[in-house]
Design a protein around this motif. Sequence first.
Motif, PDB file in Angstrom:
ATOM      1  N   THR A  84       0.880  -1.137  -0.025  1.00  0.00           N
ATOM      2  CA  THR A  84      -0.113   0.063  -0.004  1.00  0.00           C
ATOM      3  C   THR A  84       0.798   1.066   0.046  1.00  0.00           C
ATOM      4  O   THR A  84       0.566   2.145  -0.680  1.00  0.00           O
ATOM      5  CB  THR A  84      -1.026   0.009   1.014  1.00  0.00           C
ATOM      6  OG1 THR A  84      -1.746  -1.118   1.303  1.00  0.00           O
ATOM      7  CG2 THR A  84      -1.680   1.398   1.111  1.00  0.00           C
ATOM      8  N   SER A 111       2.489   1.804  -3.418  1.00  0.00           N
ATOM      9  CA  SER A 111       1.631   2.154  -4.283  1.00  0.00           C
ATOM     10  C   SER A 111       1.163   3.597  -4.217  1.00  0.00           C
ATOM     11  O   SER A 111       0.980   4.383  -5.440  1.00  0.00           O
ATOM     12  CB  SER A 111       0.307   1.083  -4.222  1.00  0.00           C
ATOM     13  OG  SER A 111       0.489  -0.050  -4.647  1.00  0.00           O
ATOM     14  N   ILE A 126      -5.025  -3.147  -1.275  1.00  0.00           N
ATOM     15  CA  ILE A 126      -4.069  -2.431  -1.635  1.00  0.00           C
ATOM     16  C   ILE A 126      -4.345  -1.420  -2.471  1.00  0.00           C
ATOM     17  O   ILE A 126      -3.924  -0.360  -2.310  1.00  0.00           O
ATOM     18  CB  ILE A 126      -2.598  -3.386  -2.204  1.00  0.00           C
ATOM     19  CG1 ILE A 126      -2.169  -4.353  -0.985  1.00  0.00           C
ATOM     20  CG2 ILE A 126      -1.692  -2.400  -2.660  1.00  0.00           C
ATOM     21  CD1 ILE A 126      -0.999  -5.116  -1.726  1.00  0.00           C
ATOM     22  N   ILE A 168      -6.996   1.314  -1.050  1.00  0.00           N
ATOM     23  CA  ILE A 168      -6.237   2.107   0.148  1.00  0.00           C
ATOM     24  C   ILE A 168      -5.225   3.022  -0.688  1.00  0.00           C
ATOM     25  O   ILE A 168      -5.588   4.403  -0.513  1.00  0.00           O
ATOM     26  CB  ILE A 168      -5.418   1.352   1.050  1.00  0.00           C
ATOM     27  CG1 ILE A 168      -6.427   0.623   1.798  1.00  0.00           C
ATOM     28  CG2 ILE A 168      -4.853   2.620   1.893  1.00  0.00           C
ATOM     29  CD1 ILE A 168      -5.635  -0.415   2.859  1.00  0.00           C
ATOM     30  N   ALA A 169      -4.720   2.601  -1.885  1.00  0.00           N
ATOM     31  CA  ALA A 169      -3.881   3.617  -2.464  1.00  0.00           C
ATOM     32  C   ALA A 169      -4.799   4.456  -3.149  1.00  0.00           C
ATOM     33  O   ALA A 169      -4.291   5.596  -3.404  1.00  0.00           O
ATOM     34  CB  ALA A 169      -3.061   2.740  -3.369  1.00  0.00           C
TER      35      ALA A 169
END
Length: 448
Positions: A57, A60, A186, A189-190
């Motif tokens: 995360t 990213s 991932i 959230i990114a």
Amino acid sequence: MTKSNDQRTAAGAEEDWKTLLYERLAEDDEGRVCKDISDDACRETPGNFLATLLANTCSSIADKLASAKTTLPWLLMQLGAPAWIISLLVPIRESGSMLPQMLIGAVVRRQAVRKWVWVAGGSVQGFSLLLMVWCGMTLEGLQAGLAVTGLLILFSLARGACSVAYKDVLGKTIPKTRRGRLSGWISAIAGLAAFAAGLALGAFGQGEAASGLYLDLLAVAAMLWFLAIASYARIVEFPGATDGGANGFSEAFSSLSLLRDDAPFRKFVIGRALAMGSGLVAPFYVTLAREDLGSAASLLGIFIAAEGLAGLVSSPVWGRWADRSSRQVFAVACGLAALTSLAVAAWSVAGLPSEASLWFYPLAFFVLGIAHAGVRLGRKTYLVDMAGGNKRTDYVAVSNSVIGVLLLLTGLLGALAAVISVQLTIVSLAIAGLLGAILSLRWREVSG
């Protein structure tokens, strides 16, 4: 003795919260799923899942803040770098991380524990970004452009090592039916972070302190990389096979025989190549929006926010679906990207009023972001699931190296086609995407 008991109690409490959080995120509350990994790795799944989630995360988000499509070009324009250097950033960023992966894959195979390859690559990327900040503060014009480009080459090569190692470590530490969920979280959230960054860029990107803002973004991205490597180093990875790692060059090029001998893998690479348009077409959307609406700088933040929001809302859905059928995710997402591009080309040719274009282009960019997230997540999950052991490393290295070459060629052809007609370029990429979607329906099912 009391201290020892307290330590055991603290360790147990840590394991409990990790297990509870893992069960929530991975939807694994009916008995631990341990498909396609060892029993030892199974016991470490909750901690490894969370360490991988945090590390990737952070990386990213760092990629979005230090993007070769947005932040780096705008920084170099502020520093007065020549246009020809700016035009090289995206091809270098994308291809530089893919072209050497056959060679990198052979090196990775020699490592029984491969997480340290990712840690080393992440460290190089973090320091590369910090050096870019220094260049932005001390250099101008051609010197700044050449320095940042050189650092971007180093950054991309390190990213190639991380890509090979990540997929292999993922296959050793995370169960087969939970990898898509991990990738989905991932991306989500990114995406939220990108959405916030896009709004900020839209608000402040045209101010006098724009170059300072971009340097701040690069510095934050570097710090995120250092946080990522600290988390990734905590992954518990048990030693694996090291067969086939003796000779980097011979192993690298002999791996190309996979394209001839492995029909399912060959079909995957062809389908992935046809789907490249979902990532390459985005700048052409921005070009058309700029022609219709004026200043691209005022719209850039909106586009970044739209793309981030797309990843946020779609990636968990794509991830759960990919655990059931990554092949279907790839096909549907690829088709969605192609249809969106056809709609954008038609809209531009129709010459509709700017008032309507003001909402249409951001909406199309949002849908493209949803589709591209599905294409990436579907093909990543499919590739990891279709092979085990060192074969997975070979698959990643060969496919990424081949796609790296094709990205360079497609990028050059796209640039030439865009001189004639941007709409024609978009339509060409859309048609290729439709063919990729159709072909992927013939892939064998590997998920579940």
